[in-house]
Write a protein that holds these residues in place. Sequence first.
Motif, PDB file in Angstrom:
ATOM      1  N   PHE A   1      -3.617   5.517  -1.313  1.00  0.00           N
ATOM      2  CA  PHE A   1      -4.596   6.450  -0.131  1.00  0.00           C
ATOM      3  C   PHE A   1      -3.627   7.792  -0.167  1.00  0.00           C
ATOM      4  O   PHE A   1      -2.634   7.824  -0.434  1.00  0.00           O
TER       5      PHE A   1
ATOM      6  N   CYS B   1     -10.962  11.867  -2.594  1.00  0.00           N
ATOM      7  CA  CYS B   1     -10.541  10.813  -2.061  1.00  0.00           C
ATOM      8  C   CYS B   1     -11.960  10.525  -1.157  1.00  0.00           C
ATOM      9  O   CYS B   1     -12.838  11.419  -0.980  1.00  0.00           O
TER      10      CYS B   1
ATOM     11  N   LYS C   1     -11.848   8.169   4.235  1.00  0.00           N
ATOM     12  CA  LYS C   1     -10.980   7.507   4.676  1.00  0.00           C
ATOM     13  C   LYS C   1      -9.517   7.533   4.169  1.00  0.00           C
ATOM     14  O   LYS C   1      -8.370   6.917   4.502  1.00  0.00           O
TER      15      LYS C   1
ATOM     16  N   ILE D   1      -5.975   1.547   5.789  1.00  0.00           N
ATOM     17  CA  ILE D   1      -4.911   0.790   5.255  1.00  0.00           C
ATOM     18  C   ILE D   1      -4.421  -0.710   5.999  1.00  0.00           C
ATOM     19  O   ILE D   1      -4.484  -1.662   5.377  1.00  0.00           O
TER      20      ILE D   1
ATOM     21  N   TYR E   1      -9.079   6.955   0.633  1.00  0.00           N
ATOM     22  CA  TYR E   1      -8.890   5.955  -0.417  1.00  0.00           C
ATOM     23  C   TYR E   1      -9.207   6.718  -1.591  1.00  0.00           C
ATOM     24  O   TYR E   1     -10.254   7.550  -1.687  1.00  0.00           O
ATOM     25  N   THR E   2      -8.266   6.612  -2.525  1.00  0.00           N
ATOM     26  CA  THR E   2      -8.264   7.596  -3.809  1.00  0.00           C
ATOM     27  C   THR E   2      -9.104   7.012  -5.065  1.00  0.00           C
ATOM     28  O   THR E   2      -9.190   7.700  -6.048  1.00  0.00           O
TER      29      THR E   2
ATOM     30  N   LEU F   1       0.809   5.404   0.955  1.00  0.00           N
ATOM     31  CA  LEU F   1       0.048   6.508   1.195  1.00  0.00           C
ATOM     32  C   LEU F   1       0.576   7.952   0.670  1.00  0.00           C
ATOM     33  O   LEU F   1       2.223   8.163   1.012  1.00  0.00           O
TER      34      LEU F   1
ATOM     35  N   LYS G   1       0.857  -0.989  -0.154  1.00  0.00           N
ATOM     36  CA  LYS G   1       0.042  -0.088  -0.008  1.00  0.00           C
ATOM     37  C   LYS G   1       0.804   1.315  -0.129  1.00  0.00           C
ATOM     38  O   LYS G   1       1.938   1.220   0.433  1.00  0.00           O
TER      39      LYS G   1
ATOM     40  N   ALA H   1      -6.129   7.075   7.670  1.00  0.00           N
ATOM     41  CA  ALA H   1      -5.917   6.496   6.671  1.00  0.00           C
ATOM     42  C   ALA H   1      -5.145   5.066   6.847  1.00  0.00           C
ATOM     43  O   ALA H   1      -5.292   4.212   6.294  1.00  0.00           O
TER      44      ALA H   1
END
Length: 303
Positions: free
Chosen positions: A262, A250, A253, A288, A255-256, A105, A103, A284
């Motif tokens: 994120f 986004c 939270k 994640i 999330y894009t 960020l 993931k 975030a």
Amino acid sequence: MDTYDVVVVGGGPAGLNAALVLGRCRRRVVVIDAGVPRNAAATHAHGFLTRDGVPPLEILARGRRELAGYGVDIRDLEVTHLEARDDGMRVTLQDGATLACRKLLLATGVRDTLPDLPGVAALYGTSIHHCPYCDGWENRDRPVAVYGRPKEATGLALSLLTWTRDLVVCTDGRRLTAATKAQLEAAGIPARTEKIVRVDGEHGRLSRIVFATGAPLLRHAMFFNTGQGQRSTLAAQLGCRFTRTGHVRCDRKGYTGVPHLFIAGDANGDVQFVIVAAAEGAKAAVAINKELQAQDHEAARRA
């Protein structure tokens, strides 16, 4: 290639707080930071309970020290390229190193557009500001100038009435519209529409604004509204969607909509306070970690 659960790009309040939460979740995390925080010029941060009045760079230094206790890596480098993969992301750094992560960020923030006037850079962060909530209290009941295009400067001036009524709008050669003129007159706020030659001050303190014609304007501080832009192009590289104001879209939270990606902090255009950025980083991080937990459970089931 070093492999991480999460790569955090940006070492401001959002990125560091996300890394803190993820480190406490026993995730392998690295923070990549280019070392250009938005509020580096500010002398103090405000509106953050227990941290009100603490210099922004000190907050970041404290955060870095706390992360060490959870095994979070920090690399003081820029990210030059991101590549989306089915299983996560590949991150290329300016030193040529490549990282893999499950993931990513983005906490890269925004860059303020400073007024293009001689003398502004030397006074920015001490007596020239962009945020009334951050610096309005320190300039309460003082003579303040408000800089920007007529519409934007008028809106900012009306907001600043909360802190001081000694305001003058400066439009730098732009004529007021009928609507903005009426708004300012109704609020008792004068305007100077002459072209500005420079701003003068010493030791970080604004003293006067010099115009091409007319007398100089003596002021204690100036607030401006001249816009901002994304500090990084990485979100665009990965296909993120943007709002009409240029901020990354986004969900709540972070999330894009791009798999594994994120975002947190000022880049998404929410209220741009240090405490809000830190909270977004925490939110975030939880989102994640939940995705990572689901992947871990599925991998264990298949095994």
